[in-house]
Design an enzyme around this catalytic site. Structure first.
Site, PDB file in Angstrom:
ATOM      1  N   LEU A  31       0.830  -1.218   0.000  1.00  0.00           N
ATOM      2  CA  LEU A  31       0.000   0.000   0.000  1.00  0.00           C
ATOM      3  C   LEU A  31       0.861   1.264   0.000  1.00  0.00           C
ATOM      4  O   LEU A  31       0.463   2.299  -0.510  1.00  0.00           O
ATOM      5  CB  LEU A  31      -0.924   0.024   1.219  1.00  0.00           C
ATOM      6  CG  LEU A  31      -2.041  -1.023   1.238  1.00  0.00           C
ATOM      7  CD1 LEU A  31      -2.834  -0.933   2.543  1.00  0.00           C
ATOM      8  CD2 LEU A  31      -2.962  -0.866   0.049  1.00  0.00           C
ATOM      9  N   GLY A  32       2.037   1.192   0.601  1.00  0.00           N
ATOM     10  CA  GLY A  32       2.868   2.394   0.611  1.00  0.00           C
ATOM     11  C   GLY A  32       3.947   2.308   1.664  1.00  0.00           C
ATOM     12  O   GLY A  32       4.086   1.297   2.356  1.00  0.00           O
ATOM     13  N   PHE A  36       9.536   4.676   9.222  1.00  0.00           N
ATOM     14  CA  PHE A  36       9.942   3.420   9.890  1.00  0.00           C
ATOM     15  C   PHE A  36       9.292   2.171   9.321  1.00  0.00           C
ATOM     16  O   PHE A  36       9.408   1.107   9.906  1.00  0.00           O
ATOM     17  CB  PHE A  36       9.623   3.433  11.401  1.00  0.00           C
ATOM     18  CG  PHE A  36      10.095   4.662  12.097  1.00  0.00           C
ATOM     19  CD1 PHE A  36       9.211   5.503  12.731  1.00  0.00           C
ATOM     20  CD2 PHE A  36      11.444   5.014  12.055  1.00  0.00           C
ATOM     21  CE1 PHE A  36       9.659   6.659  13.344  1.00  0.00           C
ATOM     22  CE2 PHE A  36      11.887   6.166  12.677  1.00  0.00           C
ATOM     23  CZ  PHE A  36      10.985   6.993  13.319  1.00  0.00           C
ATOM     24  N   GLY A  37       8.522   2.255   8.251  1.00  0.00           N
ATOM     25  CA  GLY A  37       7.969   0.978   7.832  1.00  0.00           C
ATOM     26  C   GLY A  37       7.194   1.046   6.540  1.00  0.00           C
ATOM     27  O   GLY A  37       6.855   2.119   6.050  1.00  0.00           O
ATOM     28  N   SER A  38       6.909  -0.158   6.018  1.00  0.00           N
ATOM     29  CA  SER A  38       6.083  -0.229   4.805  1.00  0.00           C
ATOM     30  C   SER A  38       4.688  -0.683   5.222  1.00  0.00           C
ATOM     31  O   SER A  38       4.520  -1.317   6.277  1.00  0.00           O
ATOM     32  CB  SER A  38       6.694  -1.250   3.836  1.00  0.00           C
ATOM     33  OG  SER A  38       6.723  -2.513   4.494  1.00  0.00           O
ATOM     34  N   VAL A  39       3.700  -0.347   4.435  1.00  0.00           N
ATOM     35  CA  VAL A  39       2.300  -0.652   4.756  1.00  0.00           C
ATOM     36  C   VAL A  39       1.757  -1.610   3.703  1.00  0.00           C
ATOM     37  O   VAL A  39       1.968  -1.406   2.502  1.00  0.00           O
ATOM     38  CB  VAL A  39       1.447   0.628   4.810  1.00  0.00           C
ATOM     39  CG1 VAL A  39       0.009   0.307   5.207  1.00  0.00           C
ATOM     40  CG2 VAL A  39       2.046   1.631   5.804  1.00  0.00           C
ATOM     41  N   LYS A  58       1.209  -2.091   9.039  1.00  0.00           N
ATOM     42  CA  LYS A  58       2.485  -1.381   8.907  1.00  0.00           C
ATOM     43  C   LYS A  58       3.557  -2.221   9.564  1.00  0.00           C
ATOM     44  O   LYS A  58       3.488  -2.510  10.760  1.00  0.00           O
ATOM     45  CB  LYS A  58       2.404  -0.011   9.575  1.00  0.00           C
ATOM     46  CG  LYS A  58       3.643   0.853   9.305  1.00  0.00           C
ATOM     47  CD  LYS A  58       3.402   2.270   9.763  1.00  0.00           C
ATOM     48  CE  LYS A  58       4.475   3.212   9.278  1.00  0.00           C
ATOM     49  NZ  LYS A  58       4.186   4.617   9.642  1.00  0.00           N
ATOM     50  N   ASP A 152       4.710  15.538  10.543  1.00  0.00           N
ATOM     51  CA  ASP A 152       4.843  15.056   9.159  1.00  0.00           C
ATOM     52  C   ASP A 152       3.517  15.195   8.419  1.00  0.00           C
ATOM     53  O   ASP A 152       3.098  14.318   7.663  1.00  0.00           O
ATOM     54  CB  ASP A 152       5.321  13.593   9.144  1.00  0.00           C
ATOM     55  CG  ASP A 152       5.832  13.182   7.763  1.00  0.00           C
ATOM     56  OD1 ASP A 152       6.066  11.973   7.547  1.00  0.00           O
ATOM     57  OD2 ASP A 152       5.960  14.075   6.893  1.00  0.00           O
TER      58      ASP A 152
HETATM   59  N1  R5S Z   1       1.269   5.434   7.653  1.00  0.00           N
HETATM   60  C1  R5S Z   1       1.505   5.882   6.654  1.00  0.00           C
HETATM   61  C2  R5S Z   1       1.811   6.495   5.384  1.00  0.00           C
HETATM   62  C3  R5S Z   1       2.086   5.414   4.516  1.00  0.00           C
HETATM   63  N2  R5S Z   1       0.913   4.679   4.087  1.00  0.00           N
HETATM   64  C4  R5S Z   1      -0.262   4.452   4.719  1.00  0.00           C
HETATM   65  C5  R5S Z   1      -1.036   3.709   3.862  1.00  0.00           C
HETATM   66  C6  R5S Z   1      -2.403   3.244   4.051  1.00  0.00           C
HETATM   67  N3  R5S Z   1      -3.104   3.013   2.918  1.00  0.00           N
HETATM   68  C7  R5S Z   1      -4.385   2.622   3.010  1.00  0.00           C
HETATM   69  N4  R5S Z   1      -5.090   2.416   1.873  1.00  0.00           N
HETATM   70  C8  R5S Z   1      -4.674   2.433   0.537  1.00  0.00           C
HETATM   71  C9  R5S Z   1      -3.396   2.783   0.131  1.00  0.00           C
HETATM   72  C10 R5S Z   1      -3.054   2.768  -1.234  1.00  0.00           C
HETATM   73  C11 R5S Z   1      -4.010   2.380  -2.178  1.00  0.00           C
HETATM   74  C12 R5S Z   1      -3.712   2.300  -3.649  1.00  0.00           C
HETATM   75  C13 R5S Z   1      -3.638   3.648  -4.311  1.00  0.00           C
HETATM   76  C14 R5S Z   1      -3.397   3.480  -5.810  1.00  0.00           C
HETATM   77  N5  R5S Z   1      -2.232   2.675  -6.068  1.00  0.00           N
HETATM   78  C15 R5S Z   1      -2.258   1.369  -5.459  1.00  0.00           C
HETATM   79  C16 R5S Z   1      -2.485   1.462  -3.953  1.00  0.00           C
HETATM   80  C17 R5S Z   1      -5.297   2.053  -1.757  1.00  0.00           C
HETATM   81  C18 R5S Z   1      -5.624   2.086  -0.415  1.00  0.00           C
HETATM   82  N6  R5S Z   1      -5.034   2.442   4.183  1.00  0.00           N
HETATM   83  C19 R5S Z   1      -4.333   2.661   5.320  1.00  0.00           C
HETATM   84  C20 R5S Z   1      -3.001   3.072   5.299  1.00  0.00           C
HETATM   85  C21 R5S Z   1      -2.499   3.236   6.711  1.00  0.00           C
HETATM   86  C22 R5S Z   1      -3.743   2.923   7.545  1.00  0.00           C
HETATM   87  N7  R5S Z   1      -4.771   2.556   6.598  1.00  0.00           N
HETATM   88  C23 R5S Z   1      -0.299   3.554   2.721  1.00  0.00           C
HETATM   89  N8  R5S Z   1       0.902   4.139   2.902  1.00  0.00           N
END
Ligand code: R5S
Length: 308
Positions: A31-32, A36-39, A58, A152
């Site tokens: 997800l991203g 400190f970490g990947s999600v 995370k 942040d």
């Molecule tokens: N902490 C921190 C920062 C880093 N971070 C947090 C998240 C996160 N993303 C989601 N949801 C999410 C993320 C991306 C998409 C797609 C977008 C298009 N491309 C493909 C992926 C879809 C839905 N839900 C979360 C979180 C944390 C709690 N709930 C992701 N990165």
């Protein structure tokens, strides 16, 4: 009847942290990346029939002791936050015999503002942008009521729960302001998002509710630029600073640029009323002022708050 938004400043007496068993946590996709970490997107599926709930997990990046301590602080911070405009804590998952841990949070299906605004720019009007901005204000006002500084606040850390709801995420850099002070001084600034930093954070590593207000102003700029990569704050500042400067001195150049009153150019098609308000002398996170407070006697006065 829609329930009115909730931000509780007391936290129910929590027993232990909700434990997720690693063997039932099914990885789905990345997800991203946060501090400190990947999600990752996972399904917690104890019945093994794919009926379990989707969660965002995370994972701690490295098992360095300092990162583990900081990660535990992030978990403890999110655990006590109960607000509709802050991503919800669900629990923790220990692995490697408690040597490593993961933070389990609610999954927000639309991702961060970065991708969402750019992808949907043609059907997002000023009203929706101001709704998102006001929700960030309310989440930040709640955070401030507990003496937290986020440190942040950026569009990449604002997640989209639905077409009409955004939430603040990533509390990896969050600190509590000591009771006898009104700011927090960071000793070892790690990888810092300096282009979202207030001047005093760049030059003195000083963070306060006012420095979060400055970062909110940069988030406003991102929102009204639809998070268009060509108007990304870092790119706009670097164009002004010049790309041939070396790493360490970028913050010196940035501090001098801001000291010389250079500010981010107003976003294209930025509604005149918003542009005017962006130039307002101060901004406070307050639910009484829908998004921007003009002059307020609160101690969040920023007489240098001219983002655009
Ligand atoms: N902490 C921190 C920062 C880093 N971070 C947090 C998240 C996160 N993303 C989601 N949801 C999410 C993320 C991306 C998409 C797609 C977008 C298009 N491309 C493909 C992926 C879809 C839905 N839900 C979360 C979180 C944390 C709690 N709930 C992701 N990165």
């Amino acid at each position: 009847v829609t329930q009115s938004p909730v931000c509780r400043s007391y936290s129910h007496p929590q027993h232990d942290q909700t434990l997720f068993e690693e063997r039932y946590l099914r990885y789905i996709s990345p997800l991203g990346k946060g501090n400190f970490g990947s999600v990752e997107l996972c399904r917690y599926d104890p019945l093994g029939d794919n009926t379990g709930e989707l969660v965002a997990v995370k994972k701690l990046q490295s098992n360095k002791q300092s990162n583990l301590e900081d990660f535990q602080k992030e978990v403890n911070t999110l655990h006590v936050l109960h607000c509709d405009y802050i991503v919800k804590y669900k629990g923790v998952c220990y692995s490697m015999g408690r040597l490593s841990m993961s933070l389990v949070m609610e999954y927000l299906p639309y991702g961060s503002l970065i991708g969402y605004l750019e992808k949907n720019k043609h059907n997002i009007n000023t009203r929706r942008m101001l709704l998102f901005a006001s929700q960030i204000c309310k989440g930040m006002e709640y955070l401030q009521s507990l003496r937290y500084v986020h440190r942040d606040l950026a569009a990449r850390n604002i997640l989209v729960a639905s077409e009409t709801l955004v939430k603040i995420a990533d509390f990896g850099l969050t600190k509590v302001i000591p009771h006898n002070k009104d700011y927090y001084r960071v000793t070892q600034p790690g990888e810092s998002p300096i282009f979202w930093y207030a001047p005093e954070s760049i030059t003195e590593s000083r963070f306060s509710q006012k420095s979060d207000v400055w970062s909110f102003g940069v988030v406003l700029h991102e929102i009204f630029s639809y998070c268009d990569i060509s108007f990304n704050p870092k790119r706009l500042y670097m164009q002004e600073i010049g790309h041939n400067v070396l790493g360490t001195s970028i913050s010196v150049h940035l501090a001098n640029l801001l000291k010389g009153n250079w500010r981010l150019p107003p976003p294209l098609n930025c509604p005149p009323k918003v542009r005017l308000l962006c130039a307002v002398e101060t901004v406070v996170f307050s639910e009484y002022f829908l998004i921007f407070a003009i002059v307020s006697k609160s101690d969040l006065w920023r007489n240098d708050f001219l983002i655009c």
